[in-house]
Design a protein around this motif. Structure first.
Motif, short mmCIF file in Angstrom:
data_model
loop_
_atom_site.label_atom_id
_atom_site.label_comp_id
_atom_site.label_asym_id
_atom_site.label_seq_id
_atom_site.Cartn_x
_atom_site.Cartn_y
_atom_site.Cartn_z
N GLU A 1 -8.55 1.56 -3.76
CA GLU A 1 -7.86 2.82 -3.99
C GLU A 1 -8.79 3.95 -3.57
O GLU A 1 -9.98 3.94 -3.91
CB GLU A 1 -7.50 2.97 -5.46
CG GLU A 1 -6.54 1.89 -5.95
CD GLU A 1 -6.42 1.86 -7.45
OE1 GLU A 1 -5.32 2.15 -7.96
OE2 GLU A 1 -7.43 1.55 -8.12
N ARG B 1 -3.34 3.85 -3.11
CA ARG B 1 -3.70 2.44 -2.88
C ARG B 1 -3.66 2.25 -1.37
O ARG B 1 -2.61 2.28 -0.74
CB ARG B 1 -2.69 1.54 -3.59
CG ARG B 1 -2.99 0.07 -3.47
CD ARG B 1 -2.02 -0.84 -4.24
NE ARG B 1 -0.63 -0.47 -4.12
CZ ARG B 1 0.11 0.11 -5.08
NH1 ARG B 1 -0.43 0.38 -6.24
NH2 ARG B 1 1.37 0.41 -4.88
N THR C 1 0.85 -1.19 0.00
CA THR C 1 0.00 0.00 0.00
C THR C 1 0.88 1.24 0.00
O THR C 1 2.06 1.18 0.37
CB THR C 1 -0.94 0.02 1.22
OG1 THR C 1 -0.15 -0.06 2.40
CG2 THR C 1 -1.92 -1.14 1.17
N ASP D 1 -4.61 -3.74 -0.22
CA ASP D 1 -4.35 -4.70 -1.29
C ASP D 1 -3.99 -6.02 -0.62
O ASP D 1 -2.89 -6.18 -0.09
CB ASP D 1 -3.21 -4.21 -2.19
CG ASP D 1 -3.15 -4.95 -3.52
OD1 ASP D 1 -3.90 -5.93 -3.69
OD2 ASP D 1 -2.37 -4.53 -4.38
#
Length: 160
Positions: free
Chosen positions: A135, A145, A58, A148
């Motif tokens: 995001e 971001r 991230t 994830d």
């Protein structure tokens, strides 16, 4: 055709057939893919461009723009729930873009409100490992971001 030519002809055909699948076996990749072996696999397997089940780190978000998200996968159905958790920057969030990379090769993109505890349900989740990317898009034009992760599907077991 005489019998003395049949054996050499069959031998020649066999050698040609066996060597047809072995051409240029010394190369491990094509130009431009030596550093990224997944790109050749992705194109050869018919997956969409940009598809990857490998999460990226991230991004570092400034303190005044920090927002958080979380995702969970139902252990029985595979349905994925993505939740906005809010944060100091929630007043600046325009929307959260959620991208699901499903183990069956499908990519799903949806939008989620930046409000605290707003949820997005992805019913297409699979009974395999799915990647969720979130995001944050801000009203000032910036985007980061913020989440994830690879969500693993857990098989149920008998507790005997």
């Amino acid at each position: 055709m005489s019998k003395k030519y049949i054996f050499p002809l069959l031998l020649l055909i066999t050698v040609l057939l066996l060597s047809a699948g072995c051409s240029d076996s010394s190369r491990t990749g094509t130009a431009g893919t030596e550093n990224n072996p997944t790109s050749a696999v992705t194109q050869a397997s018919g997956l969409p461009e940009g598809f990857s089940l490998n999460p990226m780190p991230t991004e570092t978000v400034p303190d005044n723009l920090q927002v958080h998200a979380a995702a969970v996968k139902d252990p029985i159905s595979g349905v994925i729930t993505v939740t906005s958790r809010g944060g100091f920057g929630q007043y600046m969030v325009d929307y959260l873009k959620v991208t699901a990379y499903l183990s069956d090769g499908e990519i799903i993109e949806k939008q989620l409100s930046g409000d605290v505890n707003s949820e997005l349900i992805i019913e297409e989740g699979t009974k395999g490992d799915d990647r969720i990317l979130v995001e944050a898009y801000y009203v000032n034009g910036e985007d980061y971001r913020i989440y994830d992760e690879l969500l693993k599907y857990r098989e149920r077991t008998d507790n005997r």
